[in-house]
Design an enzyme around this catalytic site. Structure first.
Site, PDB file in Angstrom:
ATOM      1  N   LEU A 126       0.948  -1.879   0.140  1.00  0.00           N
ATOM      2  CA  LEU A 126      -0.237   0.120  -0.069  1.00  0.00           C
ATOM      3  C   LEU A 126       0.313   1.157   0.400  1.00  0.00           C
ATOM      4  O   LEU A 126       0.128   2.533  -0.645  1.00  0.00           O
ATOM      5  CB  LEU A 126      -1.135  -0.117   0.984  1.00  0.00           C
ATOM      6  N   CYS A 134      -4.963   0.113  -8.927  1.00  0.00           N
ATOM      7  CA  CYS A 134      -4.571   0.046  -8.112  1.00  0.00           C
ATOM      8  C   CYS A 134      -4.213   1.467  -6.562  1.00  0.00           C
ATOM      9  O   CYS A 134      -4.943   1.211  -5.683  1.00  0.00           O
ATOM     10  CB  CYS A 134      -2.531  -0.616  -7.782  1.00  0.00           C
ATOM     11  N   ARG A 144      -9.171   0.057 -16.226  1.00  0.00           N
ATOM     12  CA  ARG A 144     -10.266   0.148 -14.834  1.00  0.00           C
ATOM     13  C   ARG A 144      -9.517   1.486 -14.295  1.00  0.00           C
ATOM     14  O   ARG A 144      -8.682   1.950 -13.686  1.00  0.00           O
ATOM     15  CB  ARG A 144      -9.703  -0.429 -13.476  1.00  0.00           C
TER      16      ARG A 144
HETATM   17  C1  UDX Z   1       0.627  -0.275  -9.717  1.00  0.00           C
HETATM   18  C2  UDX Z   1       2.247   0.477  -9.438  1.00  0.00           C
HETATM   19  O1  UDX Z   1       3.105   0.440 -10.548  1.00  0.00           O
HETATM   20  C3  UDX Z   1       2.381  -1.783  -9.324  1.00  0.00           C
HETATM   21  O2  UDX Z   1       3.722  -1.373  -8.450  1.00  0.00           O
HETATM   22  C4  UDX Z   1       1.364  -2.010  -8.588  1.00  0.00           C
HETATM   23  O3  UDX Z   1       1.702  -3.322  -8.628  1.00  0.00           O
HETATM   24  C5  UDX Z   1       0.370  -1.779  -9.258  1.00  0.00           C
HETATM   25  O4  UDX Z   1      -0.083  -0.600  -9.405  1.00  0.00           O
HETATM   26  P1  UDX Z   1      -0.153  -0.150 -12.583  1.00  0.00           P
HETATM   27  O5  UDX Z   1      -1.128   0.401 -12.142  1.00  0.00           O
HETATM   28  O6  UDX Z   1       0.112  -1.091 -13.401  1.00  0.00           O
HETATM   29  O7  UDX Z   1       1.212  -0.440 -11.560  1.00  0.00           O
HETATM   30  O8  UDX Z   1       0.803   1.582 -13.439  1.00  0.00           O
HETATM   31  P2  UDX Z   1       1.381   2.861 -13.311  1.00  0.00           P
HETATM   32  O9  UDX Z   1       2.639   2.745 -14.383  1.00  0.00           O
HETATM   33  O10 UDX Z   1       1.849   2.958 -11.475  1.00  0.00           O
HETATM   34  O11 UDX Z   1       0.458   4.075 -12.961  1.00  0.00           O
HETATM   35  C6  UDX Z   1      -1.369   4.311 -12.923  1.00  0.00           C
HETATM   36  C7  UDX Z   1      -0.991   5.805 -13.887  1.00  0.00           C
HETATM   37  O12 UDX Z   1      -0.952   6.557 -13.250  1.00  0.00           O
HETATM   38  C8  UDX Z   1      -1.484   5.288 -15.144  1.00  0.00           C
HETATM   39  O13 UDX Z   1      -2.964   6.020 -15.375  1.00  0.00           O
HETATM   40  C9  UDX Z   1      -0.444   5.917 -14.976  1.00  0.00           C
HETATM   41  O14 UDX Z   1      -0.404   6.384 -16.460  1.00  0.00           O
HETATM   42  C10 UDX Z   1       0.039   7.245 -13.973  1.00  0.00           C
HETATM   43  N1  UDX Z   1       0.298   7.979 -14.740  1.00  0.00           N
HETATM   44  C11 UDX Z   1       1.791   7.581 -14.261  1.00  0.00           C
HETATM   45  C12 UDX Z   1       0.557   9.130 -14.599  1.00  0.00           C
HETATM   46  O15 UDX Z   1      -0.180   9.793 -14.736  1.00  0.00           O
HETATM   47  N2  UDX Z   1       2.039  10.351 -14.236  1.00  0.00           N
HETATM   48  C13 UDX Z   1       3.169   8.980 -14.207  1.00  0.00           C
HETATM   49  O16 UDX Z   1       4.173  10.261 -14.323  1.00  0.00           O
HETATM   50  C14 UDX Z   1       3.302   7.551 -14.641  1.00  0.00           C
END
Ligand code: UDX
Length: 445
Positions: free
Chosen positions: A204, A259, A329
């Site tokens: 978390l 997440c 999601r």
């Molecule tokens: C996340 C965590 O990174 C991962 O370690 C955990 O196990 C699950 O949750 P994920 O949900 O697959 O992974 O995506 P992530 O790449 O972390 O991006 C989350 C969101 O933030 C996306 O919508 C992404 O586009 C956004 N984001 C990310 C931004 O808007 N700017 C950024 O600089 C990085």
């Protein structure tokens, strides 16, 4: 599980689910039809499936045969009762634990893979110990840190593998066993062992810190727009400070995915449960900022289009919550579309991997209007040129690489003028688009 099967041919991995349709898709003769799109995954499933990787609906038989069971059921945010809208719904975890307790005839190691609130292992242990057949269970927590779109790469080369377990001799033995599995491809110094509670809370915490960075840079993006600063330049300048670092500083229309929102809400709920109201408010602000950023993007579109989008066609490039995944999601696109439909805009979506049924399902889930009303306002296309034809504006909601390769002159010629591009991902070359004739607006500049 596919990676474990690929890297450990000596271990039999059986993935079970009650949902027959889903398992049938994982067993589809054409490996490209597996339900999850993730670069590199199909090839791995193809290699291991039928060798030591099996997909089945025979849940009880699989429990009976397994020495090690990963609980990987979903833990959605509760939609009812106490903790509604914040706490994780643990009913699937409990059902799973009860089923294991009922079926197991010999000692087993149970691994929590799902993201869980801290101290869930205790509940699982209690259920297993009090409802079983006198069988011994060891509980481990092994949270997953992969990000979607890069899941295979993240699993093959993880920053760290975290395994939490009891300090007792049997607990340490169980940790060793799971650690030996990962050691088949992960170096020992990257396998971190902790007590159960630290492991649960670390997951978390990691997500809350990452989401907080996105909300922080997004908060700066609004200030940049007001002051003439450019958020990409600001992000680059602060990212070069090694104490801050360059990752998770892309200003965007808001973070999405299964997440971040869920885990932070969970953290807020846990903090509130312990009466830590300031801690809860602090983390909740990350979510408030994210909701604001999504709404702000929709407002920006309406205001640029002369304060009315009624019956105007607005093309959405991208619906997935980020590139290289078909997962939608909590995607920002859903909320931006919802706001624009309230203004009676017609949304035309093109996403390389998301199907129309999913888009409609996502909108219906919000319950803002009936399915037939949603149907009236949302259409989807199997190529970007048709989606953008006769549109007043284009909104970029996902950072798919291919969007940069389009024939933007052709798109411009097919649109109503003035033609707008609202780049919610700061993905496109704004200078080039402005030269073609587009009115281009990025986030944070
Ligand atoms: C996340 C965590 O990174 C991962 O370690 C955990 O196990 C699950 O949750 P994920 O949900 O697959 O992974 O995506 P992530 O790449 O972390 O991006 C989350 C969101 O933030 C996306 O919508 C992404 O586009 C956004 N984001 C990310 C931004 O808007 N700017 C950024 O600089 C990085």
């Amino acid at each position: 599980m596919a990676i474990i099967a690929q890297k450990c041919p000596h271990i039999t991995v059986t993935v079970v689910d009650l949902n027959e349709k889903r398992i049938a898709k994982w067993n589809d003769a054409d490996v490209n039809n597996i339900p999850i799109y993730e670069p590199g995954l199909a090839a791995i499933v193809k290699e291991a499936r039928g060798r030591n990787l099996f997909f089945s609906t025979e849940v009880e038989a699989a429990i009976d045969e397994a020495e090690l069971i990963f609980i990987s059921v979903n833990t959605p945010t509760k939609t009812y009762g106490s903790g509604k809208g914040m706490a994780s719904d643990l009913k699937y975890i409990e059902l799973c634990a009860r089923q294991i307790a009922r079926v197991a005839k010999n000692d087993k190691i149970i691994v929590e893979k799902s993201t869980l609130p801290v101290r869930t292992a205790e509940a699982i242990k209690n259920i297993l110990e009090n409802t079983g057949n006198g069988v011994q269970f060891r509980i481990l927590s092994n949270p997953e840190f992969l990000a979607e779109g890069t899941a295979v790469e993240d699993l093959l080369n993880p920053d760290r593998v975290l395994i939490g377990g009891d300090p007792t001799a049997q607990g340490q033995e169980a940790i060793q066993l799971l650690s030996d599995i990962y050691s088949n491809w992960v170096s020992k110094d990257r396998i971190l062992t902790t007590n159960l509670w630290s492991s649960e809370l670390s997951k978390l915490t990691a997500n809350a810190f990452l989401a907080q960075r996105v909300s922080s840079i997004n908060a700066m993006s609004e200030l940049c727009e007001k002051t003439g600063a450019n958020v990409n330049e600001v992000a680059k300048a602060i990212g070069m400070d090694s104490r801050i670092g360059p990752k998770f500083l892309n200003a965007s229309v808001g973070f999405g995915g299964s997440c971040f929102q869920k885990d932070i809400l969970n953290l807020v709920y846990i903090a509130k449960t312990f009466g830590l109201n300031e801690v809860a408010d602090y983390w909740e602000q990350v979510i408030i900022m994210n909701d604001h950023q999504k709404r702000r993007f929709a407002k920006k579109i309406v205001s640029a289009l002369y304060n009315t989008v009624t019956d105007k066609k607005i093309a959405f490039l991208g619906w997935a919550f980020k590139k290289d995944t078909n997962d939608t999601r909590e995607s920002a696109a859903i909320y931006v579309a919802d706001d624009l439909i309230f203004e009676q805009a017609k949304i035309a979506v093109y996403d390389p991997k998301v199907k129309h049924e999913q888009i409609l399902e996502d909108l219906n889930y919000l319950e803002s209007r009936t399915e037939s009303q949603n149907n009236k306002y949302i259409a989807s296309f199997d190529n970007p040129y048709d989606a953008c034809k006769d549109a007043h504006a284009i909104a970029v909601l996902t950072e798919w690489d291919e969007f940069n390769d389009y024939d933007w002159k052709k798109i411009y010629d097919s649109m109503l003028k003035p033609a707008f591009v609202f780049d919610g991902r700061n993905l496109l070359d704004g200078r080039k688009l402005t030269e073609i004739g587009f009115q281009y607006q990025a986030i944070g500049s």
